[in-house]
Scaffold this active site. Structure first.
Site, short mmCIF file in Angstrom:
data_model
loop_
_atom_site.label_atom_id
_atom_site.label_comp_id
_atom_site.label_asym_id
_atom_site.label_seq_id
_atom_site.Cartn_x
_atom_site.Cartn_y
_atom_site.Cartn_z
N HIS A 1 -2.26 4.21 -4.36
CA HIS A 1 -0.85 4.61 -4.47
C HIS A 1 -0.20 4.03 -5.72
O HIS A 1 0.70 4.64 -6.30
CB HIS A 1 -0.06 4.16 -3.24
CG HIS A 1 -0.24 5.02 -2.04
ND1 HIS A 1 0.21 6.32 -1.97
CD2 HIS A 1 -0.82 4.76 -0.84
CE1 HIS A 1 -0.09 6.83 -0.79
NE2 HIS A 1 -0.71 5.90 -0.08
N HIS B 1 -7.23 2.39 -0.51
CA HIS B 1 -6.25 3.46 -0.24
C HIS B 1 -4.86 3.04 -0.72
O HIS B 1 -4.18 3.79 -1.43
CB HIS B 1 -6.24 3.77 1.25
CG HIS B 1 -5.23 4.79 1.65
ND1 HIS B 1 -5.57 6.04 2.08
CD2 HIS B 1 -3.86 4.75 1.69
CE1 HIS B 1 -4.47 6.73 2.36
NE2 HIS B 1 -3.42 5.95 2.13
N GLU B 2 -4.44 1.83 -0.34
CA GLU B 2 -3.09 1.38 -0.72
C GLU B 2 -2.98 1.17 -2.22
O GLU B 2 -1.96 1.53 -2.82
CB GLU B 2 -2.70 0.12 0.05
CG GLU B 2 -2.60 0.31 1.56
CD GLU B 2 -1.74 1.49 1.99
OE1 GLU B 2 -0.77 1.84 1.28
OE2 GLU B 2 -2.04 2.07 3.04
N CYS C 1 -2.56 9.24 5.97
CA CYS C 1 -1.58 8.57 5.13
C CYS C 1 -0.18 8.90 5.63
O CYS C 1 0.09 10.05 6.00
CB CYS C 1 -1.74 9.04 3.68
SG CYS C 1 -0.61 8.27 2.51
#
Length: 177
Positions: free
Chosen positions: A145, A141-142, A99
């Site tokens: 956030h 993953h994004e 990341c």
């Protein structure tokens, strides 16, 4: 414009992002342009607005080839706003992740192997796609956030989490960030 990327430990990365209310505004257009500039400069596979200190549900991702993930297949360049994710099965797969907000480290994270994601592009047009493999991993993953989740929070086996230069000594030094 390339913006500074927040790093793990900055409490702003732990906030839940707010939905975008208006599309096609000069501010949203500038944000998305800055996100692509920032992601490209950092050689990232994706970037979420909270990583540059903006609490909005905006993620970008995609590449033809990414030198930080040399074995990964291409992922379509996408702007995804106000996303939702629906796993299409219970099947999960462990995979290495890094990341831009956690530089120099990699860890194995379990992710759904196949999912459907929906949301909007920068013009407010609906997006509805099926993704699998690395594409699905990047989306998850994004989108994490946007919920204040960094990938180390999902690592289950800390014997498979560490410095990129130690875990992957064959990668050139610039892959370690």
């Amino acid at each position: 414009m390339i913006r500074p990327i927040l790093k793990m430990g900055d409490s702003r990365l732990l906030r839940v992002a707010k939905p975008v209310q208006r599309f096609q505004t000069p501010e949203l257009t500038a944000l998305i342009e800055d996100m692509f500039d920032t992601m490209d400069a950092a050689r990232g596979a994706g970037l979420a607005a909270p990583q540059i200190g903006v609490d909005l549900q905006v993620v970008i991702f995609g590449f033809d080839r990414n030198d930080r993930y040399p074995d990964a297949p291409a992922v379509p360049k996408t702007v995804l706003i106000n996303p939702t994710i629906e796993p299409l099965s219970d099947a999960m797969e462990d995979g290495w992740e890094g990341c831009l907000s956690v530089p120099g480290l990699r860890g194995v994270v379990p992710r759904y192997t196949r999912l459907r994601y929906t949301g909007y592009d920068q013009h407010g047009h609906a997006i509805d796609r099926i993704a699998e493999g690395f594409h699905a991993r990047v989306v998850q993953h994004e989108c994490d956030h946007l919920q204040g989740i960094l990938y180390p929070m999902r690592v289950q086996d800390f014997t498979r989490f560490g410095f990129t230069e130690i875990l992957f000594p064959e990668l050139p030094a610039h892959h370690n960030d």
